[in-house]
Design an enzyme around this catalytic site. Sequence first.
Site, PDB file in Angstrom:
ATOM      1  N   LYS A 148       1.047  -1.161   0.318  1.00 24.75           N
ATOM      2  CA  LYS A 148       0.381   0.142  -0.120  1.00 24.75           C
ATOM      3  C   LYS A 148       0.771   1.476  -0.186  1.00 24.75           C
ATOM      4  O   LYS A 148       1.407   1.474   1.051  1.00 24.75           O
ATOM      5  CB  LYS A 148      -0.222   0.463   0.585  1.00 24.75           C
ATOM      6  CG  LYS A 148      -2.459   0.593   1.352  1.00 24.75           C
ATOM      7  CD  LYS A 148      -2.153   2.266   0.821  1.00 24.75           C
ATOM      8  CE  LYS A 148      -1.875   2.944   2.432  1.00 24.75           C
ATOM      9  NZ  LYS A 148      -2.216   4.340   2.218  1.00 24.75           N
ATOM     10  N   GLU A 176       9.975  15.734  15.153  1.00 22.81           N
ATOM     11  CA  GLU A 176      10.570  15.869  14.191  1.00 22.81           C
ATOM     12  C   GLU A 176       9.712  16.896  12.869  1.00 22.81           C
ATOM     13  O   GLU A 176       8.456  16.974  13.127  1.00 22.81           O
ATOM     14  CB  GLU A 176      10.774  14.539  13.478  1.00 22.81           C
ATOM     15  CG  GLU A 176      11.109  13.825  12.272  1.00 22.81           C
ATOM     16  CD  GLU A 176      10.205  12.637  11.996  1.00 22.81           C
ATOM     17  OE1 GLU A 176       9.196  12.501  11.750  1.00 22.81           O
ATOM     18  OE2 GLU A 176      11.099  12.185  11.184  1.00 22.81           O
ATOM     19  N   CYS A 199      13.606  10.995   7.230  1.00 28.77           N
ATOM     20  CA  CYS A 199      13.894   9.962   8.440  1.00 28.77           C
ATOM     21  C   CYS A 199      15.271  10.384   8.538  1.00 28.77           C
ATOM     22  O   CYS A 199      15.376  10.421  10.327  1.00 28.77           O
ATOM     23  CB  CYS A 199      13.245   8.497   8.313  1.00 28.77           C
ATOM     24  SG  CYS A 199      13.505   7.144   7.546  1.00 28.77           S
ATOM     25  N   GLU A 249      10.162   1.229  10.458  1.00 28.56           N
ATOM     26  CA  GLU A 249      10.853   2.678  10.139  1.00 28.56           C
ATOM     27  C   GLU A 249      10.054   3.747  10.230  1.00 28.56           C
ATOM     28  O   GLU A 249       9.489   4.216   9.334  1.00 28.56           O
ATOM     29  CB  GLU A 249      11.612   2.411   9.262  1.00 28.56           C
ATOM     30  CG  GLU A 249      12.452   3.554   9.254  1.00 28.56           C
ATOM     31  CD  GLU A 249      13.908   3.265   7.940  1.00 28.56           C
ATOM     32  OE1 GLU A 249      13.531   2.104   6.787  1.00 28.56           O
ATOM     33  OE2 GLU A 249      13.952   4.588   7.438  1.00 28.56           O
TER      34      GLU A 249
END
Length: 500
Positions: A188, A396, A298, A264
């Site tokens: 997906k 983040e 990331c 992750e």
Amino acid sequence: MDTQSTRLSLPSEPRTFGFYVDGAEVPAGGRDVFERNSPGHDVPVTRIPKCTPADLDDAVDAARRAFDDRRWSGLNGQARAAVLLRAGALIRERAEEIAYWETLENGKPISQARGEVAGCADMFDYASGLARSLHGDSFNNLGDGMFGLVTREPVGVVGIITPWNFPFLILCERVPYILASGCTIVVKPSEVTSATTLILAQILTEAGLPAGCMNVVTGSGSTIGQALIEHPRVDMLSFTGSTAVGRRVVEAAGKSNFKKLGLELGGKNPQIVFADADLEDAADGVAFGIAFNTGQCCVSGSRLIVERSVANEFAQMVQDKLAKAVVGDPLDEATQVGAITTDAQNRTIMDYIAKGQAEGARLICGGEALDMGRGQYIAPTIFGDVTPDMAIAREEIFGPVLTILPFDTVDEAISIANDTEYGLAASVWTKNIDKALMVTRRVQAGRFWVNCTLAGGPELPLGGFKQSGWGREAGIYGVEEYTQVKSVHIEIGKRTPWIA
Ligand code: TXE
């Protein structure tokens, strides 16, 4: 597209894709369609079906059949390797096409997309060797009456959920390794960047992958993504995305079939710069680490932790570097920093920039949207006078926003670097081997770079410590992750009776 000029042209009309089940493309038919606008130009570029939960069931059933009848896992490693090698060659043949659609949907510079696609072909080459070399273990020390084997078996049907920042690269850090292990796949992709995942499905069929081994179901995270993480006939799930959705993945696995998980998630990665570093190299690396992919990585080096004695001089050097980075149209060959991929992410970054100023950090450069006539762009931004408690130092941001935190001692640098819930990646810049090794050992991060940043390839694993995730992708570790271990005891000769 006009490849003669230094700027590729936009498509004359959006490209229409179907989704992919059981070895064939399925047109959208009566389903709703998502029209994706290029973030660099704000014009429609692709049309992607919004699949239904029933479509997902069909895809999982196809993957289940393909796994259970052993059409793929039952082949020898040589045969699996041949398919992966052909796929790598076909990716190279279609590299320009893949890079073009990646750039249009994501907003990354075309030169960068080309580099990523080349790296992806290499992932397939490398994983092909692992399909042949994957093996278990034997125990010949259990006495004359017993022999022990440890075999590795593919986990089964693997679901993959990917984000929009590296749609093709993140996919290719997983797919060839999963196929090398003998598993089958349902992907997906992110709803805003599905095109290149669908192209990979076509390529794998052309390369000879049996039907049902690679299926792609397109649609939103809240419908198709959620149904995939809850699906009782999916044995393992590899999720890459936000920490918030990562938590939902863990909950869903617990509530359904305890599927094995690879996660992750986010990062707030330190770039530790000592005064004895090659500061010219370090400044270039730090600028690259925060502006590459507009900081939407990331593993972006978003926290500059710099020795106080050179902090001001070094901040100026990074600022000078960033001032020269070419921000602009992703289809222009000269562009180094492209567009922000989604409207929501654009708002998030601008909100963090406002928050940093409100919290009292000093805006050194950038901090503003750049007007390119169309599309959404943000100038590479540096904040000084940052304290470790500020949101811009802790959370983040996922954009081109660098925060500077000075330190005086090695211990202090390590302590600031570890003062985060994340542990995905870290860099250290120094010419002193003792400091480099001490920092590498003591900073908690799954990927470490010494006098470089954002380096990677098919051989070395990737993944996070702490709340940055579970498990590892790529390398031999990436293949083993998608296997489970079976121990086999084989008795030799006459059994010693239990009942005489
Ligand atoms: O991620 P989401 P978003 C971080 C980054 C960014 C933030 C939000 O900080 O600002 O996440 O980005 C699917 N069940 N990262 O909102 O929502 C979704 O369709 C199952 C870091 O785009 O996590 C997409 O395919 N799936 C990260 C994928 O999850 C669901 C990369 C990622 O989307 C779902 C991206 C659900 N309930 C963002 N909801 C990294 N580690 O690189 C959404 N999805």
